[in-house]
Design an enzyme around this catalytic site. Structure first.
Site, mmCIF file in Angstrom:
data_model
loop_
_atom_site.group_PDB
_atom_site.id
_atom_site.type_symbol
_atom_site.label_atom_id
_atom_site.label_comp_id
_atom_site.label_asym_id
_atom_site.label_seq_id
_atom_site.Cartn_x
_atom_site.Cartn_y
_atom_site.Cartn_z
ATOM 1 N N GLY A 264 -4.838 6.966 -5.988
ATOM 2 C CA GLY A 264 -6.613 6.326 -5.779
ATOM 3 C C GLY A 264 -7.351 5.815 -7.081
ATOM 4 C CB CYS B 72 -0.708 7.705 -9.155
ATOM 5 S SG CYS B 72 -1.764 6.681 -10.729
ATOM 6 C CE1 TYR B 73 -8.727 11.084 -8.396
ATOM 7 C CE2 TYR B 73 -7.641 12.010 -6.062
ATOM 8 C CZ TYR B 73 -8.743 11.768 -7.315
ATOM 9 O OH TYR B 73 -9.807 12.527 -7.050
ATOM 10 C CG HIS C 267 2.041 3.592 -8.121
ATOM 11 N ND1 HIS C 267 1.170 4.181 -7.142
ATOM 12 C CD2 HIS C 267 1.408 3.483 -9.152
ATOM 13 C CE1 HIS C 267 -0.043 4.397 -7.681
ATOM 14 N NE2 HIS C 267 0.093 3.891 -8.638
ATOM 15 C CD GLU D 200 3.256 3.958 -4.179
ATOM 16 O OE1 GLU D 200 4.144 4.787 -4.812
ATOM 17 O OE2 GLU D 200 2.190 4.068 -4.413
ATOM 18 C CG ASP E 17 0.974 -7.872 16.853
ATOM 19 O OD1 ASP E 17 2.202 -7.678 16.537
ATOM 20 O OD2 ASP E 17 0.147 -7.893 16.351
ATOM 21 C CE LYS F 39 2.504 -9.570 13.055
ATOM 22 N NZ LYS F 39 1.352 -9.711 13.877
#
Ligand code: XMP
Length: 514
Positions: free
Chosen positions: A55, A83-84, A170, A172, A229, A370
């Protein structure tokens, strides 16, 4: 329905959705909830593990986002702070966090201190990681030890007994090449997940769910747009309800060249959907007559769409449900640290319809990203040409023609668009970009053709890379390709003598021009 769940508490990081995607990619279902979600709600969901996201705040700021009292004591699933998230858990458990003299942004070399830690199991002792922080942990909470460092900075901590872990980097992001393995160790090694989230399992469960909701005599209506979609949603509901679902595909006269006829045929013949094609082009052109303002155009198209759809649906009779292809990014209650966002563009899909028609919603994709929708679509036998199609806005070419809309301008843009897309396929670039399209500009400029002066229109080509359409960068398309498109457009299409390429990112621009 889902046996395993990882909860991600969102503290406003730009990467929160990325964490969710990385977790799902490993076959583990997860949800994002705002950091202020009540502890009771969190416990009710019975997660196998909890991840605290990064964050933008500093944990020692007075109004910094935090978790509620009793959080660490009452959650007995493993916790991973990123992180945060790591700084927060360190501070909450009486450790110390302070601003760094040296801010770390970008690449760093991480050193794993001990091979014993489960988080770095089976990984090299040195890892390339991505950092983005100004604060760091300087004092460890009791019971914790440091498991990795970058230079003199504490980069990973843990309390194995309490099963609480923190990483400053991070895992991710793609720039942490082995980040996926770190998350894997957390999910499978530490939380004990098995990975029961697969496309096949999802389809099976979703079909059962829809069958339970929609009664034997209930009718369902679905608006198709030709995009990924709505098509996947319709096919899924069709598997569950068969002919009780009627799909409506409206031609608003603002689609790409031949798209209405071709897509309608595909819906009917290949996907065997119960579909009605409605050509309302003339009505749309009528309400758009003389309107140049972008928002006014969007409103006129959105309003007309609702009228046409409503009228068509009324012919079916006794409709109780409306299918929508809403995706997960649209429903995440994302943490906005800047307050409610202003309307940049009023998006038009089938918004407003449920209220007007008094219908209940079925949104079978509301938990999916998606790329997951594409996987589900593949399993459902939907052809690649639909699954890989670039996003196309509801108001169609109307927001790609600056100024007022006429059938002639639409036809001109359709021709340009066709060449651009054909060339993208020919150069094998179509799948490399998130979206590519042409824009017809309301300007004329001087050119020369043969021995004659011309004074004709300009088109702009746009192509962007993006992961979710929220931010985007202009695509670095090869010059050879641009040259080929430009020369085909100006030689094959009468009325265009200039082609320009848009090199703006989002922000500050948006993807579409209107
Ligand atoms: P912008 O232009 O806001 O677009 O950067 C972000 C993404 O959304 C698409 N877009 C729309 N999609 N209805 C839609 O379903 C709309 O009214 C609409 N307007 C823009 C756009 O093509 C891009 O992918």
């Amino acid at each position: 329905m889902h046996h395993e769940l990882i909860l991600i508490l969102d503290f406003g990081s730009q990467y929160t959705q990325l964490i969710a995607r990385r977790v799902r990619e490993q076959g583990v279902y997860c949800e994002i909830v705002p950091f202020h979600q009540s502890l009771e709600r969190i416990l009710e969901k019975n997660p196998k593990g909890v991840i605290l996201s990064g964050g933008p705040n500093s944990v020692y700021e007075e109004d910094a986002p935090k978790v509620g009292g009793g959080f660490y004591e009452r959650i007995d699933a493993p916790i991973l702070g990123i992180c945060y998230g790591m700084q927060l858990l360190a501070k909450d458990l009486n450790g110390n966090v302070s601003p760094s003299e040296r801010h770390e942004y970008g690449h760093a070399k991480l050193k794993v201190l001990s091979g014993q830690t489960q988080l770095f199991q089976n990984l090299p002792f040195e890892l390339d990681v991505w950092m983005s922080h100004g604060d760091h942990v300087v004092g460890l909470p009791a019971g914790f030890h440091t498991t990795a460092t970058t230079g003199d900075i504490v980069t990973a901590i843990e309390n194995e007994e309490k099963r609480i872990y923190g990483v400053q980097f991070h895992p991710e992001v793609a720039h942490t090449p082995l980040g996926k393995e770190v998350l894997r160790n957390f999910l499978f090694g530490i939380c004990g997940c098995k990975g029961d989230w697969t496309a096949k399992q999802f389809i099976k469960e979703e079909i059962e769910k829809i069958r339970q909701i929609v009664g034997e005599n209930d009718n369902v209506v679905c608006g198709l747009s030709g995009g990924v979609d709505s098509t996947v949603a319709a096919v899924l509901v069709h598997e569950a309800t068969g002919k009780r679902q009627t799909c409506i595909f409206v031609n608003n006269g603002l689609l790409r060249a031949d798209e209405f006829e071709m897509t309608l045929a595909l819906y009917e013949k290949e996907l065997h959907l119960n579909v009605r094609g409605v050509d309302a082009s003339a009505e749309f052109y009528r309400v758009l007559g003389g309107i140049s303002d972008p928002e006014a155009k969007r409103k006129a198209i959105g309003g007309k769409f609702i009228d046409v759809f409503d009228q068509e649906a009324n012919r079916i009779g006794d409709v109780k449900y409306l299918v929508q292809g809403t995706l997960y990014p649209d429903v995440i209650e994302s943490v906005s640290l800047r307050g409610a966002s202003v309307t940049i563009k009023s998006h038009h899909n089938v918004g407003g319809l449920p209220e007007k028609m008094n219908l209940k919603l079925i949104e079978p994709l509301r938990e999916l990203f998606k790329d997951e929708v594409r996987l589900i679509g593949k399993d459902l036998g939907i052809p690649e040409e639909i699954l890989q199609r670039h996003p196309f806005p509801g108001p169609g070419l109307a927001v790609r023609i600056l100024g007022d809309i006429t059938p002639e301008k639409v036809e001109l843009l359709q021709k340009v668009d066709r060449i651009y897309i054909e060339e993208l396929h020919r150069f094998k670039l179509y799948k490399e970009v998130w979206q590519a399209f042409a824009v017809l500009l309301p300007i004329q400029s001087v050119g020369v053709m043969g021995d004659f002066r011309t004074y004709e229109k300009t088109v702009a080509l746009r192509a962007v890379t993006s992961t979710d359409g929220m931010t985007a960068d202009w695509a670095r398309l090869p010059f050879d390709f641009l040259q080929s498109v430009s020369s085909r457009i100006t030689s094959e299409i009468r009325g265009v003598n200039r082609v320009v390429y848009d090199i703006s990112s989002k922000p500050p621009s948006t993807i579409e021009w209107e």
